[in-house]
Design a protein around this motif. Structure first.
Motif, PDB file in Angstrom:
ATOM      1  N   PRO B  13       0.587  -1.102  -0.129  1.00 28.93           N
ATOM      2  CA  PRO B  13      -0.040  -0.008   0.088  1.00 28.93           C
ATOM      3  C   PRO B  13       0.720   1.348   0.054  1.00 28.93           C
ATOM      4  O   PRO B  13       0.475   2.299  -0.615  1.00 28.93           O
ATOM      5  N   VAL B  40      -3.754  -3.484  -2.327  1.00 30.47           N
ATOM      6  CA  VAL B  40      -4.279  -3.611  -1.286  1.00 30.47           C
ATOM      7  C   VAL B  40      -4.626  -5.245  -1.371  1.00 30.47           C
ATOM      8  O   VAL B  40      -4.366  -6.149  -0.332  1.00 30.47           O
ATOM      9  N   SER B  43      -1.524  -6.996  -0.542  1.00 26.28           N
ATOM     10  CA  SER B  43      -1.451  -7.192   0.850  1.00 26.28           C
ATOM     11  C   SER B  43      -2.422  -8.068   1.631  1.00 26.28           C
ATOM     12  O   SER B  43      -2.247  -9.162   2.645  1.00 26.28           O
ATOM     13  N   PHE B  44      -3.603  -8.202   1.041  1.00 27.32           N
ATOM     14  CA  PHE B  44      -4.852  -9.165   1.446  1.00 27.32           C
ATOM     15  C   PHE B  44      -4.042 -10.574   1.249  1.00 27.32           C
ATOM     16  O   PHE B  44      -4.230 -11.414   2.316  1.00 27.32           O
ATOM     17  N   SER B  47      -1.753 -11.318   3.825  1.00 25.87           N
ATOM     18  CA  SER B  47      -2.332 -11.305   5.077  1.00 25.87           C
ATOM     19  C   SER B  47      -2.833 -12.807   5.219  1.00 25.87           C
ATOM     20  O   SER B  47      -2.902 -13.302   6.185  1.00 25.87           O
ATOM     21  N   THR B  99      -7.461  -5.441   5.234  1.00 24.32           N
ATOM     22  CA  THR B  99      -7.019  -5.638   3.832  1.00 24.32           C
ATOM     23  C   THR B  99      -8.260  -6.174   3.080  1.00 24.32           C
ATOM     24  O   THR B  99      -8.503  -5.850   2.079  1.00 24.32           O
ATOM     25  N   PHE B 103      -9.802  -3.860   0.626  1.00 26.41           N
ATOM     26  CA  PHE B 103      -9.718  -4.147  -0.908  1.00 26.41           C
ATOM     27  C   PHE B 103     -11.321  -3.993  -1.593  1.00 26.41           C
ATOM     28  O   PHE B 103     -11.171  -3.527  -2.581  1.00 26.41           O
ATOM     29  N   VAL B 130      -4.673   2.425   4.291  1.00 28.87           N
ATOM     30  CA  VAL B 130      -4.306   1.123   4.602  1.00 28.87           C
ATOM     31  C   VAL B 130      -2.969   0.735   5.232  1.00 28.87           C
ATOM     32  O   VAL B 130      -2.791   0.072   6.064  1.00 28.87           O
ATOM     33  N   LEU B 134      -2.258  -0.669   8.902  1.00 25.39           N
ATOM     34  CA  LEU B 134      -1.475  -2.019   9.005  1.00 25.39           C
ATOM     35  C   LEU B 134      -0.366  -1.828   9.829  1.00 25.39           C
ATOM     36  O   LEU B 134      -0.192  -2.625  10.682  1.00 25.39           O
TER      37      LEU B 134
END
Lengths: 102, 641, 166
Positions: B13, B40, B43-44, B47, B99, B103, B130, B134
């Motif tokens: 992000p 994002v 990142s998701f 994650s 995330t 998203f 975001v 985080l």
């Protein structure tokens, strides 16, 4: 055995230095002012050399060497400037050169 | 490998922010709509990988989690701060929420912000948000959390004032920023006290050292109270809640992401993270619970008489956050986290659906001018209805389970509290269905121009809505209580995080016998159903449209319409005195004292210069002479000294 | 004892010729007296057993710098008395200021001494061999930089000395 005390050198160099200062103050001739400056530089050089010897440290004499280098360069440039001044004003009287003011 | 993934989660992000922020409008829109949500999404995915690793470890019975040090930030004196991340079940869960919901909202924004001039700027800010969120969630010590804490506050400010040409929106942004600062001061002081007490800001050290303290120690109470002040500001609790309704000035996706799903829950996360400290301070727990309960009721009462679709949702957010704090205050940390997660789903859903309505209505937000949108916007209507039922707490939707868990823990503490809390829940059901009926049932009350292009938004906006609706319906699965045939997975998953705090809490947290529980649930459901019917009969059957004249007749309604006059009270108590003080300072301090001193200094220099410049003759000899005099003076001075 | 006499002799010569630099009416005489001063100082260097410095001093000052001065005096045909000397009162004030400076300096330095055991005239550091060791090891970089300084000075002097307008 008695050696020459360092204070003799100090006093001698102070006197020589002050003669140089007086020369700068009383003279109007740029050439003579430059010579007086040389006198001052030499008094300092001598003092450095004296201390170098007395303290047994060669750095002082190296300094003298470098001061001589700078002095030589300075004289070359200074005299060149004096020549240019003489060409433009037909005088080397520094009191003529008073344009640098508000 | 795991460390690398953890480090990379916030990096993407940030990259997105840098690219979009530095590129301004030179980056084509299509690319921007790829970068914004794309970063994002990455990142998701990361994650999710982390979450799977943590969940697998948790199943094997892992009780401690490693800290990922990114770099050593600074070391001075006894303070050594490293920029490091700490991923345990709690933060892994928060990562998914941030995330994941983030998203979906980014995707939604592609459609919502399509015709906005600041398209790239919007995504840059959202990505930055975001990133900071985080950091807040992942930080391994309070300072890193504080960086994220302040960062999300900044992004909130930037996004509320996104349409900066409107002065009112700017004022709302400033209000949010300043209100948050008040709380942040408390957080900062709490951090200082934390450091002087424990000698460290790292979670692991602090929580380890905290075990040595007796419950009710004064210093721990002070720390937790100060930290809670920060949470009050960030999570919009009484008395610092007034910024959140005004924050609705920002674009709707912002309201959904920042002011409903993630940022405002930071306070809840922080308290849950510091659970041991709070468990050691029963007095603070009481304060937290009372604040939460009062806020929940208060905001719900205000929401009943609001007419702005987003403001109703804003007040409902405040109210729901109040429930979370109520749960935290009673020691139901898992319940609060559960409600946080389901709330993120259904509140984001509601906001996005409201955004879809506003989009269709050409920017109109007053529900009195809507009505009958159900047939024109079928998808929006159904998703909104799902959200409404979820927040009202009807089974088997997610909101029911999470709210029920908090209510049951309230019941174990006190019967009266339970009645009050259920009253709030009933009010929630009433105002949400009032909102739903006024918006989607009855006849259309807008103008003809709006009627012409009433239709559901394009798929890019509807797909996130449908996904969120799906999550709202099914989200309860993650913590299905044994009564409903589930295994309360969230309890076992988060158990180790709260393991040290649980024994310190007085009462049982969640041990009701089945009969009582069924009874409580049954009573709640019946009353909620009654409230829905009441709302239906008022706003659909009698099609009552709230108008000024009838409202002003009833004193209670008048107070509620004016939101208890809290804004006016703050204006009287804080704003005007400080304005008066500023005016006095300006007139006396600034103009008479500071201005004169500064101007005097300038004048002095000019005058002195005018006098002294006569000394500059241009004669070199004179200068040398003065120099010699100066040297003599200096040497003489040295000689004398 | 003997060195002391030499010291006093050299000092007297140096101071006398330095004063004569200022008192001479013609610049050419000033230059010649200055040369004499420099030789006296070179004698001092030898007295301090700084042989290398003495030689360099004679070469640089008496050899190069004074020749430059003489050339300037002759080239510009400056060898005449100052056209308009400074007013007498300025001279008096200047001399008073200089003497004050001298008194202050002497006042500061009086009584200052360094205790030494060895005859300073016997120290070895001033010899070419020892100085060379230091200069080319410890002070190599400044030494090389000095050459750049000279190059700059040379370019500057040539540029200034050129007849046409720059």
């Amino acid at each position: 055995m008695q050696f020459i005390p360092i204070s003799y050198y100090l006093i001698f160099c102070s006197v020589l230095f002050c003669i140089g200062v007086i020369g700068v103050l009383i003279k109007r001739n740029a050439l003579l002012i430059l010579m007086s400056v040389e006198l001052m530089i030499n008094s300092i050089n001598l003092l450095l050399a004296a201390f170098s010897t007395y303290l047994n440290d060669p750095a002082g004499q190296i300094f003298v060497f470098f001061i001589m280098v700078v002095a030589a360069a300075e004289v070359a440039i200074g005299l060149a400037i004096i020549v240019v001044i003489y060409r433009t004003t037909h005088s080397i009287d520094i009191d003529v050169l008073n344009k640098l003011k508000w | 490998m795991k460390d690398l993934i953890v480090t990379l989660i916030p990096v993407f992000p940030l990259l997105g922010f840098l690219i979009l922020g530095l590129g301004f409008n030179r980056i084509p829109k299509k690319l921007a709509s790829l970068i914004g949500p794309g970063t994002v999404l990455i990142s998701f995915i990361l994650s999710f990988i982390i979450f799977v690793i943590i969940a697998a470890g948790s199943r094997r019975g892992v009780q401690t989690w490693p800290v990922t040090e990114v770099f050593n930030w600074m070391t001075f004196g006894g303070l050594s701060l490293s920029f490091s991340f700490y991923i345990d079940p709690l933060s892994a869960l928060m990562l998914l929420v941030v995330t994941g919901v983030g998203f979906l909202i980014h995707v939604y924004s592609i459609g919502y912000m399509e015709h906005d001039q600041g398209y790239n700027r919007f995504f840059a800010y959202m990505n930055l948000f975001v990133f900071f969120m985080l950091i807040l969630v992942m930080g391994a010590n309070y300072l890193i959390m504080f960086i994220g804490w302040e960062g999300v506050g900044l992004c909130s400010y930037l996004l509320i004032g996104f349409w900066f040409r409107n002065q009112e929106f700017n004022n709302a942004a400033k209000k949010a920023f300043i209100m948050n600062r008040i709380g942040d001061l408390g957080f900062l002081l709490g951090m200082f006290l934390l450091f002087t007490t424990f000698g460290s800001l790292n979670y692991i050290d602090v929580f380890h050292n905290a075990k040595g303290f007796l419950p009710g120690t004064g210093v721990v109470t002070a720390i937790t109270l100060l930290l809670f002040a920060g949470a009050v500001g960030k999570s919009a609790q009484i008395p610092l809640y007034t910024w959140l309704p005004d924050a609705m000035a920002g674009p709707t996706p912002v309201s959904a992401l920042i002011h409903a799903a993630t940022m405002v829950t930071a306070g809840v996360y922080m308290v849950a993270r510091s659970n041991i400290l709070y468990a050691l301070a029963p007095a603070t727990m009481t304060v937290v619970a009372v604040t939460g309960l009062v806020t929940a009721l208060f905001a719900a009462a205000i929401a009943i008489y609001q007419n702005d679709i987003k403001k109703i949702l804003a007040y409902s957010t405040i109210s729901q956050l109040g429930y979370m704090f109520l749960g935290l205050g009673l020691g139901a940390f898992t319940g609060a986290m559960f409600h946080l997660i389901t709330h993120a789903f259904f509140k984001a859903l509601l906001f996005l659906a409201a955004g879809s309505v506003i989009h269709a209505m050409d920017g109109e937000q007053d529900i009195r001018k809507m009505g009958g949108l159900g047939s024109a916007l079928p998808k929006t209507r159904w998703t909104f209805l799902i959200g409404t039922i979820t927040i009202a707490g009807m089974p088997p939707f997610a909101g029911f389970f999470s709210k029920d868990e908090i209510l049951s823990s309230v019941f174990t503490h006190s019967m009266i509290l339970w009645v009050v809390a259920v009253t709030g829940a009933l009010m929630t059901a009433f105002y949400m269905f009032r909102l739903y009926f006024l918006t989607f049932s009855g006849n259309f009350r807008g103008n003809i121009k709006q009627l012409q292009h009433l239709r559901d938004a394009e798929p890019v906006m509807m797909i996130p809505l449908i996904l969120l609706a799906f999550l709202s319906v099914t989200g309860g699965i993650i913590n299905l209580p044994a009564l409903a045939g589930g295994s309360a997975w969230l309890h076992s998953f988060l158990g180790p995080v709260f393991a040290d705090a649980t024994p310190l809490l007085k009462g049982p947290v969640y041990f009701l016998d089945a009969q009582t529980d069924y009874l409580l649930v049954g009573v709640t459901i019946v009353y909620v159903a009654v409230m829905i019917v009441v709302a239906w009969s008022r706003f659909v059957k009698k099609s009552l449209i709230p108008d000024e004249a009838t409202i002003l007749r009833s004193p209670v309604a008048r107070i509620l319409t004016n939101k208890f006059y809290i804004d006016e009270l703050y204006d009287l108590l804080f704003v005007r005195p400080s304005l008066w003080l500023s005016k006095v300072c300006h007139d006396v301090m600034e103009i008479r004292i500071i201005d004169r001193t500064v101007n005097g200094a300038g004048t002095l220099v000019v005058k002195a210069g005018n006098t002294i410049r006569y000394l500059q003759t241009g004669h070199v000899g004179f200068y040398v002479f003065m120099m010699v005099v100066g040297i003599i003076a200096i040497l003489l001075f040295n000689l004398v000294i | 004892m003997f060195t002391k006499y030499i010291f006093f002799f050299l000092s007297t010569v140096a101071l006398y010729s330095a004063i004569m630099v200022l008192l001479s009416r013609k610049p050419i005489h000033s230059v010649l007296y200055l040369t004499l001063t420099f030789f006296a100082i070179a004698g001092h260097y030898i007295l301090l057993n700084a042989q290398f410095l003495a030689v360099v001093h004679v070469i640089v000052y008496a050899g190069a710098i004074m020749v430059l001065f003489l050339f300037t005096v002759m080239l510009l045909n400056l060898n005449k008395e100052e056209v308009s000397p400074k007013p007498v009162w300025i001279k008096i004030v200047a001399i008073i200021a200089g003497c004050l400076l001298m008194i202050v300096l002497i006042g500061i330095f009086r009584g200052y001494d360094i205790a030494i055991e060895k005859d300073p005239a016997l120290t070895q550091i001033g010899l070419v061999k020892n100085l060379g060791q230091v200069l080319y090891k410890q002070y190599l970089l400044p030494f090389e930089l000095a050459s750049i300084l000279f190059l700059t000075a040379m370019v500057g002097a040539v540029l200034l000395g050129k007849k046409e307008q720059i």
